[in-house]
Enzyme design. Structure first.
Site, PDB file in Angstrom:
ATOM      1  N   GLU A   1     -17.815 -12.752   6.003  1.00 18.71           N
ATOM      2  CA  GLU A   1     -16.648 -13.398   6.902  1.00 18.71           C
ATOM      3  C   GLU A   1     -17.324 -13.919   8.141  1.00 18.71           C
ATOM      4  OE1 GLU A   1     -12.421 -11.516   6.232  1.00 18.71           O
ATOM      5  OE2 GLU A   1     -13.689 -10.047   6.985  1.00 18.71           O
TER       6      GLU A   1
ATOM      7  N   ALA B   1      -5.439  -6.280   5.001  1.00 16.61           N
ATOM      8  CA  ALA B   1      -4.776  -5.409   5.804  1.00 16.61           C
ATOM      9  C   ALA B   1      -3.390  -5.236   5.198  1.00 16.61           C
ATOM     10  CB  ALA B   1      -4.747  -5.964   7.113  1.00 16.61           C
TER      11      ALA B   1
ATOM     12  N   GLU C   1      -8.656  -2.822   4.243  1.00 16.09           N
ATOM     13  CA  GLU C   1      -9.447  -3.065   5.081  1.00 16.09           C
ATOM     14  C   GLU C   1      -9.666  -2.351   6.397  1.00 16.09           C
ATOM     15  OE1 GLU C   1     -10.508  -7.036   5.674  1.00 16.09           O
ATOM     16  OE2 GLU C   1     -12.129  -6.595   6.923  1.00 16.09           O
TER      17      GLU C   1
ATOM     18  N   GLU D   1      -7.068  -5.358  16.178  1.00 12.72           N
ATOM     19  CA  GLU D   1      -6.651  -6.319  15.257  1.00 12.72           C
ATOM     20  C   GLU D   1      -5.392  -5.321  14.443  1.00 12.72           C
ATOM     21  OE1 GLU D   1      -8.823  -8.870  13.034  1.00 12.72           O
ATOM     22  OE2 GLU D   1     -10.515  -8.451  14.404  1.00 12.72           O
TER      23      GLU D   1
ATOM     24  N   ARG E   1     -19.802 -11.965  14.501  1.00 12.54           N
ATOM     25  CA  ARG E   1     -19.059 -12.501  13.296  1.00 12.54           C
ATOM     26  C   ARG E   1     -20.071 -13.475  12.851  1.00 12.54           C
ATOM     27  NH1 ARG E   1     -12.827 -11.107  12.222  1.00 12.54           N
ATOM     28  NH2 ARG E   1     -13.840 -10.480  10.401  1.00 12.54           N
TER      29      ARG E   1
ATOM     30  N   HIS F   1     -17.249  -5.964   3.300  1.00 16.14           N
ATOM     31  CA  HIS F   1     -17.589  -7.417   4.320  1.00 16.14           C
ATOM     32  C   HIS F   1     -18.688  -7.309   5.210  1.00 16.14           C
ATOM     33  CE1 HIS F   1     -13.043  -8.932   3.959  1.00 16.14           C
ATOM     34  NE2 HIS F   1     -13.736  -9.477   3.179  1.00 16.14           N
TER      35      HIS F   1
ATOM     36  N   ASP G   1     -15.668  -3.111   6.913  1.00 18.88           N
ATOM     37  CA  ASP G   1     -16.371  -4.444   7.410  1.00 18.88           C
ATOM     38  C   ASP G   1     -17.242  -4.158   8.441  1.00 18.88           C
ATOM     39  OD1 ASP G   1     -16.438  -6.823   9.019  1.00 18.88           O
ATOM     40  OD2 ASP G   1     -14.723  -7.933   8.366  1.00 18.88           O
ATOM     41  N   THR G   2     -18.507  -4.632   8.530  1.00 17.38           N
ATOM     42  CA  THR G   2     -19.537  -4.241   9.569  1.00 17.38           C
ATOM     43  C   THR G   2     -18.989  -4.654  10.859  1.00 17.38           C
ATOM     44  OG1 THR G   2     -20.803  -6.245   9.161  1.00 17.38           O
ATOM     45  CG2 THR G   2     -21.549  -4.541   7.812  1.00 17.38           C
ATOM     46  N   PHE G   3     -18.523  -5.889  11.053  1.00 17.48           N
ATOM     47  CA  PHE G   3     -17.909  -6.306  12.372  1.00 17.48           C
ATOM     48  C   PHE G   3     -16.788  -5.136  12.875  1.00 17.48           C
ATOM     49  CE2 PHE G   3     -13.992  -8.231  14.126  1.00 17.48           C
ATOM     50  CZ  PHE G   3     -14.786  -8.705  15.566  1.00 17.48           C
ATOM     51  N   HIS G   4     -15.951  -4.740  12.146  1.00 19.68           N
ATOM     52  CA  HIS G   4     -15.150  -3.701  12.655  1.00 19.68           C
ATOM     53  C   HIS G   4     -15.661  -2.310  12.613  1.00 19.68           C
ATOM     54  CE1 HIS G   4     -11.876  -6.552  11.879  1.00 19.68           C
ATOM     55  NE2 HIS G   4     -12.039  -6.688  10.715  1.00 19.68           N
TER      56      HIS G   4
HETATM   57 MN   LIG Z   1     -13.223  -8.259   6.998  1.00 13.94          MN
END
Ligand SMILES: [Mn+2]
Length: 288
Positions: free
Chosen positions: A244, A107, A149, A155, A214, A208, A182-185
């Site tokens: 991550e 970030a 990212e 976040e 997560r 990510h 990132d698959t989580f975000h």
């Molecule tokens: Mn990440």
């Protein structure tokens, strides 16, 4: 594609014995170790060179991950803070050659964790872009790729989806600046996670991976791993795929990532090793 994990997997503080961690990651089948970029400025050149030598011995790649502190926010309306942020990121870029590292992610367009006290998006966006233009020139000179990212709304407020990420890249206008999905975000923000990989296309510089909570890839059921793997093949992605995983509660990691319960099922270190090994195998099976 090469596979690996963030250094903090076994711990709950943002610190690391990198030589030990490199060995453990290699034993788990990883070929990438993602380091904390801030650490690179705290280490002596000799330490960096020892890490580079160990990575070379294990045939592993090193990538750097940053969540800049608030007093180094390149989008800040305070000129001194912007300058401190630009200098901080450029100093890290200059040091990457001692690690043979070429990919710097995170970030870095803002700061993390974000406290949302100043969400003037147009103003901070413009300041961030102007700062990033200067940083990108240094990255170009050093042969480093910067990957922005895309973070979920809890976040960050600046780049929340792939469309915004692509707009940021266009505004900066440098080939050394790419995107990180990132698959989580993405699971929180995108209409369609898989479509976001196609949308990023050749602008995708880093990936990510993690389940929606997560956990390690393969531990959940909702992330469409087969279709993500197909998308990465279709866009000819050949970069790093870094996990991550955040399974452990406590410490600064637990507080910053907001892990308020144990997600490891009470795993000891040996079990954590096995989880990681399984996840790397799972990713290779799904993505290669
Ligand atoms: Mn990440």
């Amino acid at each position: 594609m090469r596979f690996g994990s963030l250094y903090s997997y076994w711990g709950t503080e943002w610190k690391c014995d990198y030589l030990k961690t490199l060995k453990k990651m290699k034993e788990a089948g990883c070929d990438v170790l993602e380091m904390g970029a801030g650490h690179v400025l705290e280490m002596e050149l000799g330490e960096l060179e020892a890490i580079r030598a160990a990575a070379k011995e294990y045939d592993m790649e090193l990538t750097l991950n940053i969540g800049p502190p608030k007093d180094k926010d390149i989008a800040s309306r305070v000129p001194e803070i912007r300058r401190a942020g630009i200098d901080y990121l450029c100093n890290i870029i200059h040091r990457m050659k001692y690690l043979d590292a070429k990919t710097f992610i995170g970030a870095m367009y803002s700061y993390w964790p974000c406290d949302f006290t100043d969400t003037d998006k147009p103003g901070n966006w413009g300041r961030s872009v102007e700062s990033m233009k200067e940083i990108a020139k240094v990255a170009e000179d050093e042969g480093v790729t910067l990957c922005m990212e895309i973070l979920n709304r809890f976040e960050s407020y600046l780049i929340n989806d792939c469309t915004e990420g692509l707009q940021y890249l266009e505004d900066v206008g440098s080939d050394s600046v790419k995107l990180l999905i990132d698959t989580f975000h993405a699971n929180i923000e995108e209409d369609d996670i898989v479509a976001s990989f196609y949308q990023a296309g050749d602008k995708l510089g880093h990936v990510h991976v993690g389940e929606a909570n997560r956990k390690l890839p393969g531990m959940g059921r909702d992330i469409p791993w087969d279709r993500i793997g197909q998308a990465l093949k279709d866009i000819h992605y050949d970069g790093a795929v870094v996990m991550e995983p955040f399974l452990l509660t406590g410490g600064s990691v637990g507080a910053d990532v907001k892990v308020w319960r144990d997600l490891s099922n009470g795993a000891d270190e040996k079990q954590m090793d096995l989880y990681l090994k399984d996840a790397v195998q799972f990713l290779r099976k799904k993505f290669l």
